[in-house]
Design an enzyme around this catalytic site. Structure first.
Site, short mmCIF file in Angstrom:
data_model
loop_
_atom_site.label_atom_id
_atom_site.label_comp_id
_atom_site.label_asym_id
_atom_site.label_seq_id
_atom_site.Cartn_x
_atom_site.Cartn_y
_atom_site.Cartn_z
N ARG A 120 -20.24 38.59 -31.21
CA ARG A 120 -19.92 37.29 -30.58
C ARG A 120 -19.27 36.35 -31.59
NH1 ARG A 120 -25.39 35.28 -29.10
NH2 ARG A 120 -24.30 33.40 -28.41
N LYS A 141 -35.71 37.14 -29.67
CA LYS A 141 -36.39 37.14 -30.97
C LYS A 141 -37.78 36.52 -30.87
CE LYS A 141 -32.76 35.22 -33.18
NZ LYS A 141 -31.47 35.50 -32.51
N ASP A 162 -29.74 42.48 -30.82
CA ASP A 162 -29.31 41.09 -30.90
C ASP A 162 -28.49 40.84 -32.15
OD1 ASP A 162 -29.55 38.22 -29.93
OD2 ASP A 162 -30.26 38.07 -31.99
#
Length: 432
Positions: free
Chosen positions: A170, A189, A163
Site C-alpha cells: 500500500r 494487530k 498485514d
C-alpha cells in the site's frame, strides 16, 4: 487456488465479494501464491470502490489468521488492556498510560511500531532509554505482562505477517488512504496481540492522518465495529492534533515528558489525555469500576507515587535504565523568540513535526536511523500570552545547520494575534 483476476474485476465493477473469497486472496498473497502486481490492482480497486462492513471484517480476520495469535487472557486468567494511537506530533501518551494502568493492578500488553515521517513511533521513544529491549519473544512478552503487569514491545514477525506485506505494498501504490484498509490494518494487530479491551486514540487535525472530525468519526466507527465482531471491548477517543501534544517533540525529550506525567507534573493537555485514556481502560478491565471510578484510581496512583514505581519496574524489566539522567542530550540547545507581543492563536502541528524530522528525530525511509537526543520543546502553546523577545520554543539540535533550518520552520508554525483564541479541549468526541 483463488482466481485473483476475477476478484479484481468484480471489485473494480463495484460488486461485493464473499468473505471466504477475500480471506483466501489475502492468505494466498501472504504465502506468495498471489503476485504483488495482482494484489496492487486489487488494492486500487478497493481504494476506488470501497469495502462493505462484512468485507472489511473478512479482510481483518484473514490478516489475523495469516500468523500466530496471542491469548493473553488465557495465559494470565485476567482481562488485559491495550491502547493504540493513529499517530501525531508529540504523541507519547502510551508511555504514561501503561505504568499508570499497571499501578492500578490491571495488566497492560502492547505491541507497537516505529515512526515514519513526522509521526514518532513508540519503539523509537523507548529505544532512547539506554539498554531498553523492544524485541521480546511472544513467551517473554506474555511472561512480562504476567509478572510485571506491563510490556510494550515490537511486533513479532509471526504476528499478522499478511498485514506487514500488505502495508508495504500500500505504501508504494498510493493506497494507504482508505478507511477500510486503515481500520483492517490497525485492528488485525490489536486482535492478534491478545488484549480484551482496547482504547483507540484517533487523532484529528493538522498533524494527523485524519484531517477532519467527520473523517475521524468514520474511521473510529469502522474500528469499533471490527473490534465488536471480534469479541473485543473498544472505546474510541477522537483527540485534537492541530497543535503538538504536550510540549516535547523528539524521542528522549518525549520520554522525559512522559515521566513528568507519571510523576504528576506533566503539561495539562497531555495529562488530561493520559488520565482520560486510563479511566476508559480501567472501566473496561475486571476491576468493576466505571469511567469516573477509573479516573479516580488513576489520579490516586499518580499522587501516591506508585505509578512512578511501576514505570521504573517496567523499564528495568526490559533492560533499560529508568534514571532520566541516562537519557541522551543534544549538544546544541537554541531558543526561538517571539517577534511581537500577543497570544498564540495557532501552533500548527505539522511544521513542528517536520522541524523535528529535519533535526533528525524521525525517519523518511523505513531503514533510516533516528537521533534520539534531538527535537523541539514548545514553551508556548495555543492560548498562551507572549511578549516580544520571549522564547516560543527550544530546539535541541546536533549542529548549527539543522538548528537554523528547524528554527525557521518552528517560527512559521506560530501564529500570534492580539486576542486569545477560543479555548478547546483535547478530547473532541468519544465513541463506544
Amino acid at each position: 487456488m483463488i482466481r485473483a483476476a476475477e476478484l479484481i474485476q468484480r471489485k473494480r465493477d463495484g460488486h461485493e465479494l464473499a468473505g471466504d473469497e477475500l480471506a483466501e486472496l489475502v492468505l494466498e498473497y501472504s504465502r506468495g501464491d498471489v503476485p504483488d502486481y495482482q494484489m496492487a490492482a486489487f488494492l486500487m480497486a478497493v481504494y476506488f470502490r470501497g469495502l462493505s462492513a462484512a468485507e472489511t471484517f473478512a479482510l481483518t480476520d484473514a490478516r489475523v489468521r495469516s500468523g500466530e495469535t496471542i491469548d493473553l487472557a488465557g495465559a494470565l486468567g485476567r482481562r488485559v488492556v491495550d491502547k493504540h494511537s493513529t499517530g501525531g506530533v508529540g504523541d507519547k501518551t502510551t508511555l504514561a498510560v501503561g505504568p499508570i494502568v499497571a499501578a492500578c493492578g490491571v495488566p497492560f500488553g502492547k505491541m507497537s511500531g516505529r515512526g515514519l515521517g513526522h509521526t514518532g513511533g513508540t519503539l523509537d521513544k523507548l529505544e532512547s532509554i539506554p539498554g531498553f529491549r523492544v524485541e521480546l519473544s511472544i513467551d517473554e512478552f506474555v511472561a512480562q505482562v504476567r509478572d510485571v503487569g506491563l510490556a510494550i514491545v515490537g511486533q513479532t514477525a509471526d504476528l499478522v505477517p499478511a498485514d506487514k506485506k500488505l502495508y508495504g505494498l500500500r505504501d508504494v501504490t498510493a493506497t494507504v488512504d482508505n478507511v477500510s484498509l486503515i481500520a483492517a490494518s490497525i485492528m488485525s494487530k490489536k486482535i492478534a496481540s491478545g488484549a480484551d479491551a482496547i482504547v483507540l486514540d484517533v487523532k484529528v487535525g493538522d498533524g494527523a492522518f485524519m484531517k477532519t472530525l467527520a473523517d475521524a468519526q468514520v474511521l473510529a466507527e469502522t474500528m469499533l465495529a471490527l473490534g465488536q465482531r471480534a469479541g473485543r471491548d473498544v472505546v474510541c477517543v477522537l483527540t485534537d492534533m492541530d497543535q503538538p501534544l504536550g510540549r516535547a517533540v523528539g524521542n528522549a525529550l518525549e520520554v522525559r515528558e512522559s515521566v513528568a506525567v507519571v510523576r504528576g507534573d506533566g503539561p495539562p493537555d497531555l495529562t488530561e489525555l493520559v488520565l482520560g485514556a486510563c479511566a476508559h481502560l480501567l472501566a473496561l478491565s475486571d476491576l468493576d469500576v466505571d469511567v469516573a471510578g477509573g479516573r479516580a484510581l488513576a489520579e490516586a496512583v499518580v499522587a501516591e507515587g506508585s505509578a512512578l514505581t511501576a514505570y521504573e519496574r517496567w523499564i528495568r524489566a526490559q533492560g533499560g535504565d529508568p534514571d532520566e539522567a541516562a537519557l541522551p542530550k543534544a549538544p546544541l540547545v537554541r531558543e526561538v523568540f517571539a517577534p511581537r507581543d500577543g497570544y498564540v492563536h495557532r501552533l500548527a502541528a505539522l511544521p513542528v513535526g517536520l522541524a523535528a524530522l529535519r533535526l533528525g528525530a524521525g525517519r523518511q525511509t523505513k531503514d533510516e536511523p533516528v537521533d534520539h537526543a534531538v527535537g523541539v520543546v514548545c514553551a508556548k502553546k495555543r492560548g498562551d500570552r507572549v511578549e516580544a523577545g520571549e522564547p516560543l520554543a527550544e530546539l535541541h539540535a546536533r549542529d548549527e545547520a539543522t538548528a537554523d533550518e528547524a528554527a525557521a520552520a518552528v517560527l512559521a508554525a506560530y501564529e500570534l494575534a492580539d486576542e486569545p483564541p477560543r479555548p478547546r479541549g483535547i478530547v473532541l468526541d468519544t465513541l463506544g
